[in-house]
Design a protein around this motif. Sequence first.
Motif, PDB file in Angstrom:
ATOM      1  N   ASP A   1       0.894  -1.106   0.059  1.00  0.00           N
ATOM      2  CA  ASP A   1       0.044  -0.255  -0.042  1.00  0.00           C
ATOM      3  C   ASP A   1       0.834   1.290  -0.159  1.00  0.00           C
ATOM      4  O   ASP A   1       2.001   1.339   0.518  1.00  0.00           O
ATOM      5  CB  ASP A   1      -0.809   0.119   1.166  1.00  0.00           C
ATOM      6  CG  ASP A   1      -2.048   1.011   0.914  1.00  0.00           C
ATOM      7  OD1 ASP A   1      -2.301   1.580  -0.339  1.00  0.00           O
ATOM      8  OD2 ASP A   1      -2.714   1.391   1.959  1.00  0.00           O
ATOM      9  N   TYR A   2       0.288   2.409  -0.645  1.00  0.00           N
ATOM     10  CA  TYR A   2       1.176   3.603  -0.958  1.00  0.00           C
ATOM     11  C   TYR A   2       0.986   4.609   0.595  1.00  0.00           C
ATOM     12  O   TYR A   2       0.552   5.610   0.285  1.00  0.00           O
ATOM     13  CB  TYR A   2       0.749   4.255  -1.822  1.00  0.00           C
ATOM     14  CG  TYR A   2       1.309   3.472  -3.253  1.00  0.00           C
ATOM     15  CD1 TYR A   2       1.936   2.191  -3.063  1.00  0.00           C
ATOM     16  CD2 TYR A   2       0.971   3.858  -4.497  1.00  0.00           C
ATOM     17  CE1 TYR A   2       2.610   1.614  -4.232  1.00  0.00           C
ATOM     18  CE2 TYR A   2       1.371   3.312  -5.558  1.00  0.00           C
ATOM     19  CZ  TYR A   2       2.327   2.256  -5.555  1.00  0.00           C
ATOM     20  OH  TYR A   2       2.687   1.499  -6.461  1.00  0.00           O
ATOM     21  N   THR A   3       1.393   4.114   1.702  1.00  0.00           N
ATOM     22  CA  THR A   3       1.451   4.975   2.703  1.00  0.00           C
ATOM     23  C   THR A   3       2.802   4.857   3.572  1.00  0.00           C
ATOM     24  O   THR A   3       3.509   3.924   3.383  1.00  0.00           O
ATOM     25  CB  THR A   3       0.168   4.242   3.954  1.00  0.00           C
ATOM     26  OG1 THR A   3       0.617   3.003   4.160  1.00  0.00           O
ATOM     27  CG2 THR A   3      -1.133   4.328   3.211  1.00  0.00           C
ATOM     28  N   VAL A   4       3.020   5.724   4.347  1.00  0.00           N
ATOM     29  CA  VAL A   4       4.311   5.749   5.008  1.00  0.00           C
ATOM     30  C   VAL A   4       4.422   4.538   6.156  1.00  0.00           C
ATOM     31  O   VAL A   4       5.361   4.126   6.252  1.00  0.00           O
ATOM     32  CB  VAL A   4       4.359   7.234   6.067  1.00  0.00           C
ATOM     33  CG1 VAL A   4       5.217   7.162   7.097  1.00  0.00           C
ATOM     34  CG2 VAL A   4       4.391   8.475   5.219  1.00  0.00           C
ATOM     35  N   PRO A   5       3.219   4.343   7.100  1.00  0.00           N
ATOM     36  CA  PRO A   5       3.530   2.900   7.747  1.00  0.00           C
ATOM     37  C   PRO A   5       3.695   1.689   7.144  1.00  0.00           C
ATOM     38  O   PRO A   5       4.393   0.910   7.580  1.00  0.00           O
ATOM     39  CB  PRO A   5       2.263   2.644   8.314  1.00  0.00           C
ATOM     40  CG  PRO A   5       1.352   3.853   8.339  1.00  0.00           C
ATOM     41  CD  PRO A   5       1.890   4.870   7.142  1.00  0.00           C
ATOM     42  N   ALA A   6       3.471   1.780   5.793  1.00  0.00           N
ATOM     43  CA  ALA A   6       3.851   0.497   4.624  1.00  0.00           C
ATOM     44  C   ALA A   6       5.434   0.591   4.586  1.00  0.00           C
ATOM     45  O   ALA A   6       5.896  -0.477   3.761  1.00  0.00           O
ATOM     46  CB  ALA A   6       3.032   0.490   3.469  1.00  0.00           C
ATOM     47  N   LEU A   7       6.053   1.760   4.701  1.00  0.00           N
ATOM     48  CA  LEU A   7       7.445   1.706   4.259  1.00  0.00           C
ATOM     49  C   LEU A   7       8.465   0.673   4.620  1.00  0.00           C
ATOM     50  O   LEU A   7       9.268   0.254   3.978  1.00  0.00           O
ATOM     51  CB  LEU A   7       7.901   3.204   4.482  1.00  0.00           C
ATOM     52  CG  LEU A   7       7.455   4.371   3.917  1.00  0.00           C
ATOM     53  CD1 LEU A   7       7.977   5.623   4.428  1.00  0.00           C
ATOM     54  CD2 LEU A   7       7.873   4.471   2.320  1.00  0.00           C
ATOM     55  N   GLY A   8       8.183   0.559   5.929  1.00  0.00           N
ATOM     56  CA  GLY A   8       8.895  -0.692   6.345  1.00  0.00           C
ATOM     57  C   GLY A   8       8.612  -2.386   5.877  1.00  0.00           C
ATOM     58  O   GLY A   8       9.468  -3.146   6.276  1.00  0.00           O
ATOM     59  N   ARG A   9       7.669  -2.391   4.998  1.00  0.00           N
ATOM     60  CA  ARG A   9       7.244  -3.714   4.662  1.00  0.00           C
ATOM     61  C   ARG A   9       7.729  -4.037   3.074  1.00  0.00           C
ATOM     62  O   ARG A   9       7.228  -4.862   2.527  1.00  0.00           O
ATOM     63  CB  ARG A   9       5.917  -3.742   4.910  1.00  0.00           C
ATOM     64  CG  ARG A   9       5.061  -3.864   6.463  1.00  0.00           C
ATOM     65  CD  ARG A   9       4.036  -4.192   6.610  1.00  0.00           C
ATOM     66  NE  ARG A   9       2.902  -3.535   5.764  1.00  0.00           N
ATOM     67  CZ  ARG A   9       2.223  -2.479   6.434  1.00  0.00           C
ATOM     68  NH1 ARG A   9       2.535  -2.167   7.466  1.00  0.00           N
ATOM     69  NH2 ARG A   9       1.487  -1.932   5.522  1.00  0.00           N
ATOM     70  N   TRP A  10       8.222  -3.198   2.380  1.00  0.00           N
ATOM     71  CA  TRP A  10       8.601  -3.309   1.096  1.00  0.00           C
ATOM     72  C   TRP A  10      10.121  -2.888   0.822  1.00  0.00           C
ATOM     73  O   TRP A  10      10.500  -1.906   1.851  1.00  0.00           O
ATOM     74  CB  TRP A  10       7.734  -2.817   0.086  1.00  0.00           C
ATOM     75  CG  TRP A  10       7.336  -1.365   0.340  1.00  0.00           C
ATOM     76  CD1 TRP A  10       6.069  -1.210   0.787  1.00  0.00           C
ATOM     77  CD2 TRP A  10       7.903  -0.144   0.133  1.00  0.00           C
ATOM     78  NE1 TRP A  10       5.907   0.522   0.654  1.00  0.00           N
ATOM     79  CE2 TRP A  10       7.040   0.757  -0.079  1.00  0.00           C
ATOM     80  CE3 TRP A  10       8.929   0.188  -0.717  1.00  0.00           C
ATOM     81  CZ2 TRP A  10       7.370   2.218  -0.115  1.00  0.00           C
ATOM     82  CZ3 TRP A  10       9.462   1.552  -0.815  1.00  0.00           C
ATOM     83  CH2 TRP A  10       8.390   2.375  -0.671  1.00  0.00           C
ATOM     84  N   TYR A  11      10.721  -3.331  -0.179  1.00  0.00           N
ATOM     85  CA  TYR A  11      12.270  -2.982  -0.397  1.00  0.00           C
ATOM     86  C   TYR A  11      12.460  -2.574  -1.690  1.00  0.00           C
ATOM     87  O   TYR A  11      12.294  -3.257  -2.652  1.00  0.00           O
ATOM     88  CB  TYR A  11      12.930  -4.178  -0.064  1.00  0.00           C
ATOM     89  CG  TYR A  11      12.996  -4.530   1.524  1.00  0.00           C
ATOM     90  CD1 TYR A  11      13.698  -4.092   2.546  1.00  0.00           C
ATOM     91  CD2 TYR A  11      11.884  -5.559   1.733  1.00  0.00           C
ATOM     92  CE1 TYR A  11      13.465  -4.361   3.973  1.00  0.00           C
ATOM     93  CE2 TYR A  11      11.734  -5.900   3.170  1.00  0.00           C
ATOM     94  CZ  TYR A  11      12.515  -5.489   4.258  1.00  0.00           C
ATOM     95  OH  TYR A  11      12.404  -5.785   5.356  1.00  0.00           O
ATOM     96  N   PRO A  12      12.708  -1.246  -1.962  1.00  0.00           N
ATOM     97  CA  PRO A  12      12.805  -0.692  -3.300  1.00  0.00           C
ATOM     98  C   PRO A  12      14.164  -1.180  -3.847  1.00  0.00           C
ATOM     99  O   PRO A  12      15.076  -1.388  -3.081  1.00  0.00           O
ATOM    100  CB  PRO A  12      12.777   0.721  -3.282  1.00  0.00           C
ATOM    101  CG  PRO A  12      13.283   1.014  -1.771  1.00  0.00           C
ATOM    102  CD  PRO A  12      12.612  -0.062  -0.985  1.00  0.00           C
TER     103      PRO A  12
END
Length: 323
Positions: free
Chosen positions: A54-65
């Motif tokens: 999802d495109y939210t700040v809390p989701a930042l830690g759950r994906w790796y660019p």
Amino acid sequence: MPNRTPIEWTDYSSNPVKARTISGKAGWACVRVSAGCQNCYSATLNRRLGTGLDYTVPALGRWYPYVDERELQRMLTFRPKAPFKNGRSRPAVFLEDMSDLFGEWVPDAWLDRIMAACALRPDVDWLFLTKRPERARAYLSDRNTEERIGMRRWELDGSPPVVKMPLPNVWMGASVENQATADERLPELLATPAAVRFVSYEPALGPADFTGITTPDGECWNALDREEARDAALEDACDGSLDWVIAGGESGPKARPCDMAWIRSIRDQCQAAGVPVFIKQLGAKANFFNDDLGIPDRWILKDRKGGDMEEWPEDLRAREMPK
């Protein structure tokens, strides 16, 4: 290779920056920053693919660019096929249509490599579009950027590690949806070194006057007038005005209404200033004021995006690009 795209103002799209979940599923990464992001098609596609990104700040830690190395190589080797859209003699490639290359998750080192690839393909116009023009301005204004890109170009194919910025085949754009976002983003865009500067007024969610941009210090200026934009009271003086404007309403099942008066106003502003304007679509819910009934009314469209010009009022059928 960069993919052929139905987006009317570009021939191809390419996404060299992607993301993975902890489980290894690949998708794209971004973070919503304003109302224009609410119904993001990329986020919707991520959900359909089951990535959970999802495109939210809390989701930042759950994906790796990461940089898709194969896509970066395709940028260097693909062979664009004519004819190209809108009567152009060279292809246009929209970079990162599924995300934002100037998001905080994209380090300068990745941008350096992508810019180096663009420098190695002078036969292609590369179009960058961001909702974060302040990052683009900082990156492209940095005196060290030119040297870093030159070194990355040398690493990619052994070319001399010297480039001159701004690259003549890189177009820098900002996405806005109403007057507030235009006031916030256009001063940053026009202070950004770029061969071509453009704005995508899509999805249009409210009226916008590019001839009356209000800067944070209260100055009001015309972003479509070269002399006035150059003299605008910015931290760093910009050196030009907008070179191109794209406009369009929102599509999709949750599309918000687009008043054709907003699109018509942008067209009038551009035509008065001699700036090319590209009306991409009227959106799924195009409204107009019905003079006969004296009330707002819906313009009936068969095309679900409102992208068929044959269904539009004749005065809105404008699809121009910089020469």
